[in-house]
Design an enzyme around this catalytic site. Structure first.
Site, PDB file in Angstrom:
ATOM      1  N   LYS A 173       0.831  -1.201   0.000  1.00  0.00           N
ATOM      2  CA  LYS A 173       0.000   0.000   0.000  1.00  0.00           C
ATOM      3  C   LYS A 173       0.869   1.255   0.000  1.00  0.00           C
ATOM      4  O   LYS A 173       1.907   1.303   0.656  1.00  0.00           O
ATOM      5  CB  LYS A 173      -0.913   0.004   1.233  1.00  0.00           C
ATOM      6  CG  LYS A 173      -1.905  -1.143   1.244  1.00  0.00           C
ATOM      7  CD  LYS A 173      -2.685  -1.205   2.529  1.00  0.00           C
ATOM      8  CE  LYS A 173      -1.810  -1.619   3.694  1.00  0.00           C
ATOM      9  NZ  LYS A 173      -2.618  -1.928   4.907  1.00  0.00           N
ATOM     10  N   THR A 204      -6.912   9.190   9.463  1.00  0.00           N
ATOM     11  CA  THR A 204      -6.708   7.963   8.674  1.00  0.00           C
ATOM     12  C   THR A 204      -6.624   6.734   9.588  1.00  0.00           C
ATOM     13  O   THR A 204      -6.089   5.701   9.191  1.00  0.00           O
ATOM     14  CB  THR A 204      -5.394   8.062   7.868  1.00  0.00           C
ATOM     15  OG1 THR A 204      -4.315   8.212   8.812  1.00  0.00           O
ATOM     16  CG2 THR A 204      -5.415   9.228   6.902  1.00  0.00           C
ATOM     17  N   GLY A 206      -7.362   3.404  10.936  1.00  0.00           N
ATOM     18  CA  GLY A 206      -8.163   2.270  10.469  1.00  0.00           C
ATOM     19  C   GLY A 206      -8.246   2.130   8.965  1.00  0.00           C
ATOM     20  O   GLY A 206      -9.000   1.299   8.454  1.00  0.00           O
ATOM     21  N   THR A 207      -7.448   2.896   8.218  1.00  0.00           N
ATOM     22  CA  THR A 207      -7.544   2.800   6.750  1.00  0.00           C
ATOM     23  C   THR A 207      -7.135   1.410   6.259  1.00  0.00           C
ATOM     24  O   THR A 207      -7.781   0.835   5.380  1.00  0.00           O
ATOM     25  CB  THR A 207      -6.626   3.839   6.067  1.00  0.00           C
ATOM     26  OG1 THR A 207      -5.360   3.829   6.737  1.00  0.00           O
ATOM     27  CG2 THR A 207      -7.229   5.225   6.101  1.00  0.00           C
ATOM     28  N   GLY A 208      -6.092   0.859   6.867  1.00  0.00           N
ATOM     29  CA  GLY A 208      -5.635  -0.466   6.418  1.00  0.00           C
ATOM     30  C   GLY A 208      -6.620  -1.567   6.761  1.00  0.00           C
ATOM     31  O   GLY A 208      -6.892  -2.467   5.963  1.00  0.00           O
ATOM     32  N   CYS A 209      -7.220  -1.445   7.981  1.00  0.00           N
ATOM     33  CA  CYS A 209      -8.225  -2.438   8.399  1.00  0.00           C
ATOM     34  C   CYS A 209      -9.415  -2.395   7.444  1.00  0.00           C
ATOM     35  O   CYS A 209      -9.947  -3.418   7.012  1.00  0.00           O
ATOM     36  CB  CYS A 209      -8.706  -2.105   9.806  1.00  0.00           C
ATOM     37  SG  CYS A 209      -7.381  -1.919  11.007  1.00  0.00           S
TER      38      CYS A 209
END
Ligand SMILES: Nc1ncnc2c1ncn2[C@@H]1O[C@H](COP(=O)(O)OP(=O)(O)OP(=O)(O)O)[C@@H](O)[C@H]1O
Ligand SMILES: Cc1ncc(COP(=O)(O)O)c(N)n1
Length: 259
Positions: A173, A204, A206-209
């Protein structure tokens, strides 16, 4: 009704972890089950405590789910210890789980370590090889392939290195100020850049979750990995544009952003 199982930690502030996952899966019209690996006391300013479940209790949660509501896809987030990683890997193999998305959570955006130092090796050896796709951010990619990443070329080189220890695909990412939020999907020897516009939003958390759960939703519905990643990218960009603003730190996204 398609179902997605999230195996992750609880984020008391609701922005990341199973809370982010359940909101994302629900917003995609799918049914979410959850096996909790740890409770965290955290908010938008940091992580102030972690209490792990025992390996036996995590195994019990997974048995209850797989014996009753078999998941169409599985997303794995924060797993803080080697023992818990091993339980998950054993159960995924025992139940022949499919469409496994591993988000190798190591450090929170607020800078707290969420994966014990000695557990990275276990993650690489036992869990990552079971994944259809892993979704490391730049710092996690640097840990996994032991190289610095400064540009798009480094991302491509890193993806190839990580692919050496997993049969699945790798989504490196972007974000983290490296570029305009352009992500790189490396699958079966092919690079596919999934580009995004950098959105000026300090929230941002929690963007990856959210992204990895959205990918699992696509896979649960039978979409290809590439289509699932592209749809998830649209989703995360829309959520970031929605600009929810809560808390005094890096706040959560608008998970109920309707696709
Ligand atoms: N400011 C931004 N604008 C647009 N897209 C972003 C931005 N920040 C991150 N993204 C995108 O969000 C997705 C998640 O990437 P990110 O690097 O935030 O993951 P992460 O660090 O694992 O997230 P988390 O904060 O949950 O740990 C990626 O598709 C990334 O490109
Ligand atoms: C329970 C849990 N899981 C994952 C994250 C990572 O999210 P972020 O990097 O946005 O802090 C987190 N903070 N808490």
């Amino acid at each position: 009704m398609k179902t997605v199982l999230t195996i992750a930690g609880s984020d008391s502030s609701g922005g990341a972890g199973i809370q982010a996952d359940i909101k994302t899966i629900t917003a995609h019209g799918l049914y979410a089950m959850s096996a909790i690996t740890a409770l965290t006391a955290q908010n938008t300013t940091g992580v102030y405590g972690i209490m792990e479940v025992t390996p036996e209790f995590l195994a019990n949660q997974l048995d209850c789910i797989f014996k009753d509501i078999y998941p169409d896809a599985v997303k794995i987030g924060m797993v803080s210890s080697a023992a818990l990683i091993e339980v998950i890997a054993d159960k995924l193999k025992e139940y022949k789980a499919a469409h496994i998305v591993v988000d190798p959570v190591m450090v929170s955006t607020s800078g707290s370590r969420l994966l014990a130092e000695d557990a990275s090796k276990t993650l690489i050896k036992t869990l990552i090889p079971l994944a259809q796709v892993i979704t490391p951010n730049i710092p996690e990619t640097e840990v996994l392939c032991k190289m610095d990443i400064k540009n798009a070329g480094d991302m491509e080189q890193a993806a190839v290195k990580i692919a050496e220890f997993t049969k699945g695909a790798v989504l490196v990412k972007g974000g983290h100020d490296l570029n305009d939020a352009n992500d790189l999907l490396y699958e079966a020897g092919t690079f596919e850049w999934i580009n995004g516009e950098r959105i000026e939003n300090p929230n941002t958390h929690g963007t990856g979750c959210t992204l990895s759960s959205a990918i699992a939703c696509g896979l649960a519905k039978g979409d290809t990995l590439s289509d699932s990643v592209k749809a998830a990218k649209e989703y995360i960009s829309g959520a970031l544009r929605a600009g929810l603003n809560l808390g005094h730190g890096s706040g959560p996204l608008n998970h109920m952003f309707r696709i």
